[in-house]
Scaffold this active site. Structure first.
Site, PDB file in Angstrom:
ATOM      1  N   GLU A 189      -6.699  -7.554  -0.799  1.00  0.00           N
ATOM      2  CA  GLU A 189      -7.356  -7.328   0.490  1.00  0.00           C
ATOM      3  C   GLU A 189      -8.756  -6.786   0.261  1.00  0.00           C
ATOM      4  OE1 GLU A 189      -5.305  -5.064   3.566  1.00  0.00           O
ATOM      5  OE2 GLU A 189      -3.381  -5.634   2.695  1.00  0.00           O
TER       6      GLU A 189
ATOM      7  N   GLU B  68       0.792  -1.234   0.000  1.00  0.00           N
ATOM      8  CA  GLU B  68       0.000   0.000   0.000  1.00  0.00           C
ATOM      9  C   GLU B  68       0.827   1.289   0.000  1.00  0.00           C
ATOM     10  OE1 GLU B  68      -2.875  -0.251   3.167  1.00  0.00           O
ATOM     11  OE2 GLU B  68      -4.276  -1.253   1.843  1.00  0.00           O
TER      12      GLU B  68
HETATM   13  C1  GAL Z   1      -4.959  -2.508   4.718  1.00  0.00           C
HETATM   14  C2  GAL Z   1      -3.543  -2.916   5.098  1.00  0.00           C
HETATM   15  C3  GAL Z   1      -3.530  -4.052   6.088  1.00  0.00           C
HETATM   16  C4  GAL Z   1      -4.505  -3.799   7.178  1.00  0.00           C
HETATM   17  C5  GAL Z   1      -5.859  -3.644   6.578  1.00  0.00           C
HETATM   18  C6  GAL Z   1      -6.958  -3.514   7.582  1.00  0.00           C
HETATM   19  O1  GAL Z   1      -5.008  -1.232   4.247  1.00  0.00           O
HETATM   20  O2  GAL Z   1      -2.833  -3.299   3.973  1.00  0.00           O
HETATM   21  O3  GAL Z   1      -2.259  -4.247   6.599  1.00  0.00           O
HETATM   22  O4  GAL Z   1      -4.137  -2.666   7.866  1.00  0.00           O
HETATM   23  O5  GAL Z   1      -5.852  -2.499   5.761  1.00  0.00           O
HETATM   24  O6  GAL Z   1      -8.167  -3.646   6.939  1.00  0.00           O
END
Ligand code: GAL
Length: 805
Positions: free
Chosen positions: A460, A387
């Site tokens: 994610e 990210e």
């Molecule tokens: C994303 C990140 C993860 C975690 C997640 C929580 O943005 O890559 O490490 O923080 O959000 O939903």
């Protein structure tokens, strides 16, 4: 021949810096005796100060250097030390390392005398150092501290094999070729006989190739090719066949060997999907952090492997992302053995530092590729800092380096910014669009900003969009499960993406800026102890039924828990074709998967939308019976009786009038069918059916009372004399009369461990939401480990045996 000695027991540990005196003398006074993996600080479950583990500590060990080490190289191999360290041997600084996720070695050769003892001191700095990835910003996870992975002592000739680089250029050809680059270090130019053997897992030889090579001074790779390989089994998701490769070099009386495992498989991401051995596989998976309660990262082999088993076998995923760093080799070993695909990525989280930082990131990535090159489970290298913003030069470099080191695998790199510069082979992005509404993932081109399609993987979703505790109210837990079902459904149905990896497998401790204020991100489909939330069953239920039936009603089975009361509708997550429900012995109905809302799931959820007995004792015509049921289902699923509109009440009454039913009795039946506030307690038997057979049943009941606690170990036999200590998880459940977890119990228990075992964490804790786990480790001696869990009213025991291997 290389001699490798595990060096994990009996280290001295002190939570302070190394000083001049401790560097040289063998005296370990003032040091606590610890075993590796070791965490520099045992933490509370939650609400701790994350600064607690961010300090400098010192590890010390006296090791005997055998006489046979004369004229040999003596090397210490560290699997992982968090965050950076300095290593001294007999007072001389022999090595330094930065970065906590990759292995490194330190040569002791110049500092030791064979036949004598050597004092090893490792000073570990576990503070967050801004020039070392992932630090520089605030990361949403904790990194803990200490020598948290294993250490080995290696005594080797100067002529030695460093490692093997194994690949197969055309894995699907009937006759295959195996390329094995043998990386050899030599002190001078010499003729070396190199033999490479390909063996089946049972040791049977498949092929051998021997050749004479002229080895140069220094370290270089010497390719050996095994051709014409026939009847080689492919590595796949259901048949993860592993072969062993043993290389042996012989020269001037010196022999050295090196072994690795390998799987023949073709893995490619294309615009049409991800293909494993030319078969399209929709990727469905979860992200994993490698942390555990209390001990952080310091877990030995067995629990690390167990995580892979949970993700593949219990949660039925086919891919895991090692967010956000290279993870334990034990976890990855299990991925190779189980057929669980892996996207592995370099350490980092949103922040990109200066030049030194970037150089370190590239080194971390290289070390990751070196360590895990031969693993068939790894199908994608993550070469971006998770990210982070675009950085052309940096990411052009990581891609170039990764491709040069490993032309056999594609690159990805997780971003959350849309239209980010696409330098990789696979556009991997975090899509948190789904907030419970209709939209689940953005169209590919909206994410990439490109005018053409590229292989795209969602890395994610969910997570912070809907944090859910395992013991949250039913409605929230159900919505959490549904959101995960929606992202799996979307991942499976969308042609423009190859799959989805959701956030995340397990809850994890985190910094104060994230999580629920208690230093926990409740983002897992399982809690931190790896016990499933309802959302865990969203994954489990997608399992092929040949691997076991799943039937999980995601309800606490009580009409008072739902807003407005009623107890229906509720969902059943199952891999059965349909279910039949019986209420207090009477048949209610058959219910079917919701294929309309979840068209792409192998096993959509089944909604139990009413509790009307099939025979309600109402003499309705067949048409009216259907009409009445449809009407009631509509009422129940759209707000319940309380939300009925006047015209609906009128319609309902029309049945009573037409059939001249006594109103009170009729209304009573209607209320009972919708749950029946205050009415008799219901006991529901749910049968899971596949074609014409009932495969599994599950009873839920409102007639609940506490029955006691149970304690169950994942493993009843542990190894006491392995490379290090062994450990297993024990799960305590507070159960009711039907042996179901009581989700709103927080009973306190005390754990007593007797015999050859020790507890890894506190001995008193609440059984949060009816279930909690803890880990027990071996002490190094064989014997019985008796574990007693004393609750408020009852106790449970569980016996484990520690045996020699
Ligand atoms: C994303 C990140 C993860 C975690 C997640 C929580 O943005 O890559 O490490 O923080 O959000 O939903």
């Amino acid at each position: 021949m290389k001699e490798i000695r595990p060096l994990n027991f009996n280290w001295g540990y002190r939570p302070s810096c190394a000083d001049e005196q401790c560097l040289r003398d063998g005296n370990c006074d003032g040091f606590e005796v610890v075993d590796l993996p070791h965490t520099n600080k045992v933490l509370a479950y939650n609400y701790f100060d994350e600064k607690e583990y961010q300090f400098v500590s010192c590890y010390k060990k006296n090791i005997d250097i055998p006489v046979q080490a004369q004229n040999k190289e003596v090397v210490l191999l560290f699997e992982g030390v968090m965050v950076s360290c300095k290593v001294w041997c007999n007072g001389s600084l022999v090595g330094e390392h930065r970065g906590g996720y990759t292995p490194f070695s330190v040569s002791l050769t110049q500092a030791v005398t064979p036949g004598e003892s050597a004092v090893i001191v490792v000073e570990v700095d576990s503070t967050e150092q801004p020039d070392v990835p992932p630090f520089g910003g605030v990361v949403d996870y904790l990194t803990y501290g200490g020598i948290y992975r294993e250490v080995q002592l290696c005594i080797t000739d100067s002529l030695q094999i460093q490692r093997l680089w194994v690949s197969c250029p055309a894995p699907l050809a009937a006759e295959k070729e195996l390329l094995c680059d043998v990386e050899i270090t030599a002190a001078h130019v010499q003729e070396v006989a190199v033999q490479v053997q390909l063996l089946c897992a049972n040791g049977d030889e498949v092929a051998t190739q021997t050749m004479l090579v002229c080895v140069q001074e220094g370290t270089a790779r010497y390719p050996v090719c095994l051709k014409g390989l026939q009847n080689i089994a492919l590595w796949g998701l259901d048949t993860p066949v592993l072969y062993h490769i043993v290389a042996t070099i012989t020269s001037e009386g010196v022999v050295d060997t090196c072994e690795t495992r390998f799987g023949f498989r073709k893995a490619v991401f294309t615009n049409d999907g991800f293909f494993l051995n030319d078969e399209c596989v929709k990727l469905v998976g979860l992200n994993r952090h490698q942390s555990y309660p209390y001990v952080g990262y310091a877990m030995p082999e067995r629990p690390q492997r167990k995580d892979a088993i949970i993700i593949k076998e219990e949660l039925a995923c086919n891919i895991v992302r090692t967010s956000h760093y290279p993870q334990s080799k034990h976890f990855l070993d299990a991925c190779d053995e189980l057929g669980l695909l892996v996207m592995e990525e370099l350490p980092g989280w949103q922040h990109i530092g200066g030049e030194a930082w970037k150089n370190q990131a590239v080194i971390d990535m290289q070390d990751m590729i070196v360590r895990d090159f031969n693993r068939p489970s790894i199908i994608l290298w993550g070469v971006r800092i998770n990210e982070s913003q675009d950085d052309h030069d940096f990411y052009a470099k990581t891609n170039e380096v990764a491709r040069a080191m490993d032309p056999t695998r594609q690159t990805g790199g997780t971003r959350y910014i849309q239209r980010s510069e696409f330098l990789e082979d696979v556009y991997t992005y975090n899509d948190f669009t789904h907030n419970g509404g209709a939209c689940v993932f953005r169209p590919q081109q909206e994410s990439t900003g490109l005018d053409h399609f590229v292989p795209t993987l969602v890395t994610e979703s969910n997570g912070h969009m809907y944090p859910t505790k395992r013991f949250d109210q039913e409605a929230r837990s159900v919505e959490h499960a549904l959101r995960h079902l929606r992202v799996i459904n979307e991942a499976m149905g969308r042609e423009d993406i190859v799959g989805g990896i959701s956030w995340c497998a397990f809850d994890y401790n985190t910094h104060a800026s994230f999580g629920s204020g208690d230093k926990i991100c409740y983002h897992g489909v399982c809690d931190m102890f790896r016990n499933p939330k309802y959302a865990g069953y969203s994954y489990a239920a997608q399992r092929d039924c040949a691997k076991g039936w799943v039937l999980e009603p995601i309800t606490v089975a009580s009409r008072g828990e739902q807003d407005g009361g009623g107890g229906v509708p509720f969902y059943v997550l199952t891999n059965c074709d349909y279910i039949k429900v019986y209420k207090n012995g009477a048949f209610v109905d058959a219910f079917y998967p919701d294929k309309k809302s979840f068209a792409h799931l192998p096993h959509p959820p089944i909604q139990v939308s009413h509790l009307m007995e099939d025979d309600m004792g109402l003499a309705f015509s067949p048409e009216d019976k259907i009409a009445f049921k449809e009407f009631m289902v509509g009422v129940i699923t759209q707000g319940g009786l309380i939300a009925m509109k006047p015209e609906q009440i009128g319609y309902l009454m029309s049945f009573a009038q037409r059939y001249e039913l006594p109103i009170k009795e009729f209304i009573g039946k209607v209320i009972r069918s919708a749950g029946g506030w205050g009415e008799q307690e219901n006991e529901l038997v749910i049968e899971g059916w596949c074609e014409d057979s009932c495969c599994i049943t599950h009873t839920i009941s409102e007639k609940k009372f506490a029955a006691g606690i149970t304690a169950e170990a994942d493993d009843t036999v542990l190894i006491c004399n392995g490379d290090t200590y062994d450990a297993t998880r024990i799960t305590v459940r507070a159960v009711d009369n039907l042996n179901h977890i009581m989700p709103f119990t927080h009973e306190c228990v005390e754990v007593v461990v007797d015999g050859e075992g020790a507890l890894m964490g506190p001995n008193k804790f609440p059984v949060c939401g009816g279930v909690i786990s803890f880990w027990v480790r071996t002490t190094g001696k064989a014997g019985v480990i008796n574990v007693t869990v004393n609750g408020m009213q009852s106790s449970a025991v569980c016996a484990i045996t520690a045996v020699e291997k």
